[in-house]
Scaffold this motif. Structure first.
Motif, PDB file in Angstrom:
ATOM      1  N   ASN A  86      -0.227 -62.358   2.913  1.00 47.46           N
ATOM      2  CA  ASN A  86       1.045 -63.011   4.524  1.00 47.46           C
ATOM      3  C   ASN A  86       1.744 -64.090   4.266  1.00 47.46           C
ATOM      4  O   ASN A  86       1.338 -65.223   3.935  1.00 47.46           O
ATOM      5  CB  ASN A  86      -0.212 -63.193   6.221  1.00 47.46           C
ATOM      6  CG  ASN A  86      -0.676 -62.015   6.415  1.00 47.46           C
ATOM      7  OD1 ASN A  86      -1.500 -61.685   5.881  1.00 47.46           O
ATOM      8  ND2 ASN A  86      -0.426 -61.038   7.662  1.00 47.46           N
ATOM      9  N   HIS A  88       2.367 -56.201  15.998  1.00 43.38           N
ATOM     10  CA  HIS A  88       1.273 -55.700  16.102  1.00 43.38           C
ATOM     11  C   HIS A  88       0.046 -56.350  15.987  1.00 43.38           C
ATOM     12  O   HIS A  88      -0.118 -57.527  16.644  1.00 43.38           O
ATOM     13  CB  HIS A  88       1.940 -54.673  14.825  1.00 43.38           C
ATOM     14  CG  HIS A  88       1.146 -54.815  13.650  1.00 43.38           C
ATOM     15  ND1 HIS A  88       1.996 -55.601  13.262  1.00 43.38           N
ATOM     16  CD2 HIS A  88       0.559 -53.591  12.841  1.00 43.38           C
ATOM     17  CE1 HIS A  88       1.999 -56.226  12.005  1.00 43.38           C
ATOM     18  NE2 HIS A  88       1.132 -54.863  11.472  1.00 43.38           N
ATOM     19  N   ASP A 140      -5.127 -59.713  11.239  1.00 46.92           N
ATOM     20  CA  ASP A 140      -4.211 -60.188   9.612  1.00 46.92           C
ATOM     21  C   ASP A 140      -3.138 -60.421  10.888  1.00 46.92           C
ATOM     22  O   ASP A 140      -1.869 -61.851  10.300  1.00 46.92           O
ATOM     23  CB  ASP A 140      -3.708 -60.349   8.607  1.00 46.92           C
ATOM     24  CG  ASP A 140      -2.859 -58.864   8.575  1.00 46.92           C
ATOM     25  OD1 ASP A 140      -3.472 -57.843   9.445  1.00 46.92           O
ATOM     26  OD2 ASP A 140      -2.231 -58.869   7.924  1.00 46.92           O
ATOM     27  N   HIS A 141      -2.519 -60.032  12.062  1.00 50.55           N
ATOM     28  CA  HIS A 141      -1.454 -60.820  12.826  1.00 50.55           C
ATOM     29  C   HIS A 141      -1.337 -61.642  13.913  1.00 50.55           C
ATOM     30  O   HIS A 141      -1.195 -61.900  14.687  1.00 50.55           O
ATOM     31  CB  HIS A 141      -0.494 -59.571  12.701  1.00 50.55           C
ATOM     32  CG  HIS A 141       0.226 -58.766  11.616  1.00 50.55           C
ATOM     33  ND1 HIS A 141       1.885 -59.179  10.879  1.00 50.55           N
ATOM     34  CD2 HIS A 141      -0.596 -58.329  10.618  1.00 50.55           C
ATOM     35  CE1 HIS A 141       1.644 -59.127   9.910  1.00 50.55           C
ATOM     36  NE2 HIS A 141       0.376 -58.066   9.772  1.00 50.55           N
ATOM     37  N   ASP A 201       5.321 -55.861   9.653  1.00 49.43           N
ATOM     38  CA  ASP A 201       4.752 -54.729   9.428  1.00 49.43           C
ATOM     39  C   ASP A 201       5.463 -53.238   8.425  1.00 49.43           C
ATOM     40  O   ASP A 201       4.900 -52.387   8.670  1.00 49.43           O
ATOM     41  CB  ASP A 201       3.115 -54.431   8.676  1.00 49.43           C
ATOM     42  CG  ASP A 201       2.069 -55.487   8.588  1.00 49.43           C
ATOM     43  OD1 ASP A 201       3.270 -56.896   7.853  1.00 49.43           O
ATOM     44  OD2 ASP A 201       1.033 -55.514   8.568  1.00 49.43           O
ATOM     45  N   HIS A 219       4.817 -59.906   4.302  1.00 49.82           N
ATOM     46  CA  HIS A 219       3.754 -59.838   3.560  1.00 49.82           C
ATOM     47  C   HIS A 219       4.431 -60.275   2.341  1.00 49.82           C
ATOM     48  O   HIS A 219       5.247 -59.520   2.177  1.00 49.82           O
ATOM     49  CB  HIS A 219       2.734 -58.502   3.323  1.00 49.82           C
ATOM     50  CG  HIS A 219       1.807 -58.539   4.114  1.00 49.82           C
ATOM     51  ND1 HIS A 219       0.468 -59.019   4.592  1.00 49.82           N
ATOM     52  CD2 HIS A 219       1.363 -57.884   5.492  1.00 49.82           C
ATOM     53  CE1 HIS A 219      -0.288 -58.958   5.740  1.00 49.82           C
ATOM     54  NE2 HIS A 219       0.907 -58.035   5.748  1.00 49.82           N
TER      55      HIS A 219
HETATM   56 FE    FE Z   1       0.078 -56.735   8.365  1.00 46.54          FE
END
Ligand code: FE
Ligand code: ZN
Length: 256
Positions: free
Chosen positions: A15, A57, A61-62, A134, A172
């Motif tokens: 990320n 979103h 991982d965000h 993303d 990413h």
């Molecule tokens: Fe992601």
């Protein structure tokens, strides 16, 4: 308007983290919150205090550090109205066309369903900045987890309507793998070949491949050129709709 400062760094395995800072007011926003410690380290490097999180979103991982950063700094979390129930600690829900103010800088919300159903991008027209997370990557785009290719193509078309000199930060560091795939779809594209060499040199020098610009992506990314005759010919899709060509490219990347 200018004067915003940006700190870009890596978090988790691949990320990007981004901090956006207005020196006059001291306001600092984290674009998403992939992981607490790298964000704390970035704040410490610059001597900034976090005031906001702009969530794109709901993927883990965000948003993983949302609650920890809220507890530590009392930040205001602004996120997507269409998946607000999945955003930890959200204070303000925003949707397509909404405008708000970040320390005097106008921010426009562009809804880009595809990767997730409610994904939003944050666009600062006066600062010529786009935070695409993303939805749009360098030479790539997010996987279609929650909406079909036709919707994602509509979403990407909204980003393609922005000026070429818009600077794009994305979620990413997938750029090398995207580049290796891109040349399989557009083997004869000279602009793409030059870009791939640039990317390889940047990575070899230990640099990030973010940010990019709308203009560079428009000229080089196969995902944004489904109308390109050479790509269509290569795919045997001369008479297909743009979204169908885009969908074929995305499907091939999934299997790459
Ligand atoms: Fe992601
Ligand atoms: Zn995601």
């Amino acid at each position: 308007m200018t004067g915003l400062e940006i700190e870009l760094f890596r978090a988790r395995s691949d990320n990007f983290g981004v901090l956006l800072h207005d020196p006059a007011s001291g306001s600092t926003a984290s674009i998403d919150a992939p992981e607490e410690q790298p964000i704390l380290d970035a704040l410490a490097r610059r001597g900034w205090t976090l005031t906001d999180i702009f969530t794109t979103h709901h993927h883990h991982d965000h948003v993983e550090a949302n609650l920890a950063l809220k507890a530590r700094f009392g930040v205001t979390i602004t996120g997507p109205v269409n998946e607000a129930d999945k955003i930890p600690g959200i204070d303000r829900s925003v949707g397509d066309g909404d405008r708000f103010d970040f320390a005097g800088h106008p921010v426009e919300v562009i809804e880009t369903p595809g990767h997730t159903a409610g994904h939003i991008c944050f666009y600062l027209p006066e600062d010529k900045l786009l935070f695409a997370a993303d939805t749009l990557f360098a030479l790539g785009c997010g996987r279609l987890f929650e909406r079909p290719a036709k919707d994602m193509w509509t979403s990407l078309s909204k980003l393609l309507a922005l000026p070429d000199d818009t600077v794009v930060y994305f979620g990413h560091e997938y750029t090398l793998s995207n580049a290796k795939f891109a040349v399989t779809v557009d083997p004869d594209g000279a602009a793409l070949r030059d870009r791939v060499r640039e990317i390889e040199a940047m990575l070899a020098a230990g640099k990030h491949t973010a940010p990019t610009t709308i203009g560079v992506e428009r000229r080089t990314s196969p995902f944004l050129r489904p109308g390109d005759p050479a790509i269509r010919k290569h795919l045997g899709m001369e008479n297909a709709e743009d979204w169908e060509v885009f969908g074929e490219i995305r499907a091939r990347k999934d299997a790459f």
